[in-house]
Design an enzyme around this catalytic site. Structure first.
Site, PDB file in Angstrom:
ATOM      1  N   GLU A   1       4.844   6.810 102.697  1.00 50.85           N
ATOM      2  CA  GLU A   1       4.065   7.449 101.926  1.00 50.85           C
ATOM      3  C   GLU A   1       5.525   7.904 101.793  1.00 50.85           C
ATOM      4  OE1 GLU A   1       3.563   9.901 106.287  1.00 50.85           O
ATOM      5  OE2 GLU A   1       1.282   9.695 105.674  1.00 50.85           O
TER       6      GLU A   1
ATOM      7  N   GLU B   1      -0.509   2.348 107.559  1.00 52.06           N
ATOM      8  CA  GLU B   1      -0.812   3.534 108.225  1.00 52.06           C
ATOM      9  C   GLU B   1      -1.766   2.768 109.848  1.00 52.06           C
ATOM     10  OE1 GLU B   1      -0.666   7.629 106.613  1.00 52.06           O
ATOM     11  OE2 GLU B   1      -1.955   8.319 108.348  1.00 52.06           O
ATOM     12  N   GLU B   2      -2.798   2.083 109.095  1.00 52.77           N
ATOM     13  CA  GLU B   2      -4.120   1.680 109.968  1.00 52.77           C
ATOM     14  C   GLU B   2      -3.665   0.518 110.786  1.00 52.77           C
ATOM     15  OE1 GLU B   2      -4.938   5.521 109.209  1.00 52.77           O
ATOM     16  OE2 GLU B   2      -4.832   4.239 110.643  1.00 52.77           O
TER      17      GLU B   2
ATOM     18  N   ASP C   1      -1.555   9.431 115.607  1.00 51.90           N
ATOM     19  CA  ASP C   1      -2.781  10.262 115.103  1.00 51.90           C
ATOM     20  C   ASP C   1      -3.779   9.888 115.137  1.00 51.90           C
ATOM     21  OD1 ASP C   1      -0.180  11.400 113.473  1.00 51.90           O
ATOM     22  OD2 ASP C   1      -0.837   9.416 112.652  1.00 51.90           O
TER      23      ASP C   1
ATOM     24  N   ASP D   1     -10.586   6.941 107.399  1.00 52.15           N
ATOM     25  CA  ASP D   1      -8.957   5.979 107.842  1.00 52.15           C
ATOM     26  C   ASP D   1      -9.847   4.442 108.201  1.00 52.15           C
ATOM     27  OD1 ASP D   1      -7.855   8.190 109.569  1.00 52.15           O
ATOM     28  OD2 ASP D   1      -7.291   8.221 107.863  1.00 52.15           O
TER      29      ASP D   1
ATOM     30  N   ASP E   1      -0.673   3.486 102.820  1.00 44.56           N
ATOM     31  CA  ASP E   1      -1.124   4.136 103.091  1.00 44.56           C
ATOM     32  C   ASP E   1      -2.676   4.788 102.782  1.00 44.56           C
ATOM     33  OD1 ASP E   1      -0.767   8.013 104.141  1.00 44.56           O
ATOM     34  OD2 ASP E   1      -2.721   6.572 104.577  1.00 44.56           O
TER      35      ASP E   1
ATOM     36  N   LEU F   1      -5.351   6.207 103.852  1.00 46.08           N
ATOM     37  CA  LEU F   1      -6.265   7.802 103.629  1.00 46.08           C
ATOM     38  C   LEU F   1      -4.859   8.704 103.696  1.00 46.08           C
ATOM     39  CD1 LEU F   1      -9.408   8.821 102.584  1.00 46.08           C
ATOM     40  CD2 LEU F   1      -9.466   8.977 105.307  1.00 46.08           C
ATOM     41  N   ASP F   2      -4.907   9.167 102.925  1.00 46.53           N
ATOM     42  CA  ASP F   2      -3.614  10.646 103.130  1.00 46.53           C
ATOM     43  C   ASP F   2      -4.263  11.282 103.129  1.00 46.53           C
ATOM     44  OD1 ASP F   2      -0.698  11.678 103.443  1.00 46.53           O
ATOM     45  OD2 ASP F   2      -1.135  12.086 101.490  1.00 46.53           O
TER      46      ASP F   2
HETATM   47  P1  AHM Z   1       0.275  18.715 109.205  1.00 44.86           P
HETATM   48  O1  AHM Z   1      -1.253  18.643 110.017  1.00 44.86           O
HETATM   49  O2  AHM Z   1       1.117  18.294 110.656  1.00 44.86           O
HETATM   50  O3  AHM Z   1       0.645  19.685 108.414  1.00 44.86           O
HETATM   51  O4  AHM Z   1       0.492  17.701 108.351  1.00 44.86           O
HETATM   52  C1  AHM Z   1      -0.028  17.978 106.784  1.00 44.86           C
HETATM   53  C2  AHM Z   1       0.394  16.398 106.684  1.00 44.86           C
HETATM   54  C3  AHM Z   1       0.202  15.914 105.039  1.00 44.86           C
HETATM   55  O5  AHM Z   1       1.186  16.752 104.089  1.00 44.86           O
HETATM   56  C4  AHM Z   1       0.107  14.524 105.072  1.00 44.86           C
HETATM   57  O6  AHM Z   1      -0.618  14.347 104.279  1.00 44.86           O
HETATM   58  C5  AHM Z   1      -0.272  14.246 106.361  1.00 44.86           C
HETATM   59  O7  AHM Z   1       0.530  15.277 107.017  1.00 44.86           O
HETATM   60  C6  AHM Z   1       0.125  13.232 106.181  1.00 44.86           C
HETATM   61  O8  AHM Z   1      -0.393  11.870 107.468  1.00 44.86           O
HETATM   62  P2  AHM Z   1      -1.568  11.471 107.163  1.00 44.86           P
HETATM   63  O9  AHM Z   1      -1.525   9.974 106.885  1.00 44.86           O
HETATM   64  O10 AHM Z   1      -2.278  10.685 108.313  1.00 44.86           O
HETATM   65  O11 AHM Z   1      -2.649  12.332 107.367  1.00 44.86           O
HETATM   66 MG    MG Z   2      -0.413   9.808 105.385  1.00 41.09          MG
END
Ligand code: AHM
Ligand code: MG
Length: 333
Positions: free
Chosen positions: A278, A93-94, A64, A70, A114, A116-117
């Site tokens: 997560e 996650e990081e 990502d 983050d 995680d 920052l989700d």
């Molecule tokens: P999307 O953009 O593919 O729909 O993914 C969104 C999802 C969220 O529901 C979730 O919080 C996030 O991806 C998780 O990724 P991150 O922790 O990098 O924000």
């Molecule tokens: Mg996340």
């Protein structure tokens, strides 16, 4: 008389005296997460004013694009726990690898977080969150070997999330139900505001990225079509609520009833969300609130990670809605 309290600290103190499962050290770690959350809430609120929006130009371990928030959130959380003497290792996650903090005998917990989700929301003032969980080290586990540690049966002792939205709320469980605490920014304390959260068995919402609809199985497409049309799963048309932050979407579904889905798609053949930091923590909370969480077939909390960033499909929320999806899948559509 208007009631106020108890604070997170007092609630945990009372719970520790009443629940052997909640060791004083675990209570201390949950309070520490509250402190980190206060620091993150402050920085998220003012990110646009202090140059913390936008990308850092790197990618995180699962590919990502990494946002400045983050990296900041990860730094705050890691530094909050590194010197507690209670944490043996941190999975984030990081962070590419599990970070060994201490293998002293007092360091009995592994933090999976995680920081920052919902990172795609940082620059558009959308809700974001933190997801955290504390695993009690298994007796034979060696904190430098995550496979042994988690395969050895490290027990999920407590888990929760913080939602940074119009208010900042922490929802967590140590196995005795799920409770929510809202941050009183003026007092600087998290105050019990959502006691014994019960997820309705069905509800009017579903949360999914319909941009991936074409890539889903026929069973799942049919299930979602039924949700929209008001089929047997809910008996009434459901509304799509998908914010881009799992924390915000699940919080809604836990309180008002609904289901969040992140199925496999061509970009994420094993799902996008990470099991350890997560899906498992959110599954723990969902089950403590009377909901369910599966990977589409198996219970999320029965899955054993082979690697720290392993992903899994996620179906989570109201139990009767998940039951209905499983019945449909068993019938073959
Ligand atoms: P999307 O953009 O593919 O729909 O993914 C969104 C999802 C969220 O529901 C979730 O919080 C996030 O991806 C998780 O990724 P991150 O922790 O990098 O924000
Ligand atoms: Mg996340």
């Amino acid at each position: 008389m208007t009631s106020y309290g108890p604070t997170l600290t007092r609630y945990l103190g009372d719970a520790h005296r009443g629940t052997p499962r909640l060791e004083a050290e675990l209570a201390e770690l949950i309070v520490e997460m509250g402190t980190a959350a206060k620091a993150l809430a402050r920085e998220i609120r003012r990110a646009a004013l202090v140059g913390r929006l936008g990308l850092v130009g790197e990618k995180n371990p699962t590919g990502d694009a990494q946002k400045k928030l983050d990296v900041y959130s990860n730094d705050v959380v890691v530094s909050a726990f590194e010197d507690t003497g209670l944490v043996a290792a941190i999975v984030s996650e990081e962070l590419e690898q599990l970070r060994v903090v201490s293998c002293a005998s007092a360091a009995r917990y592994i933090l999976c977080v995680d920081p920052l989700d919902g990172s795609s929301n940082t620059d558009v003032n959308g809700s974001v969150g933190s997801i955290f969980s504390f695993y009690r080290r298994s007796a034979e586990g060696d904190c430098t070997d995550v496979e042994t540690e988690f395969a050895g049966g490290a027990e999920l002792a407590a888990a929760g999330y913080v939602m940074y939205g119009p208010s900042t709320i922490m929802v967590f469980s140590h196995g005795d139900g799920a409770n929510g605490f809202t941050l009183d920014h003026d007092v600087g304390e998290f105050i019990l505001s959502h006691e014994a959260i019960q997820c309705p068995p069905r509800g009017p919402y579903f949360s999914a990225n319909l941009g991936n609809y074409h890539a889903w199985s026929d069973d799942l497409r049919g299930f979602v079509d039924d949700l929209i049309a008001g089929g047997p799963a809910t008996g009434r048309p459901c509304s799509l609520r998908y914010t881009g932050a799992l924390v915000a979407d699940l919080h809604r579904n836990l309180l008002e009833g609904g289901i969040y889905l992140y199925p496999p798609d061509e970009n994420h053949p094993r799902g996008k969300l990470r099991l350890l930091y997560e899906c498992a923590p959110m599954a723990f909370i969902a089950e403590q609130a009377g909901g369910r969480a599966t990977d589409g077939a198996d219970r999320v909390l029965d899955l054993t990670p082979a690697s720290i960033h392993q992903t899994t499909p996620l179906f989570i929320g109201s139990r009767e809605m998940l039951d209905s999806f499983e019945r449909r899948a068993a019938r073959g559509g």
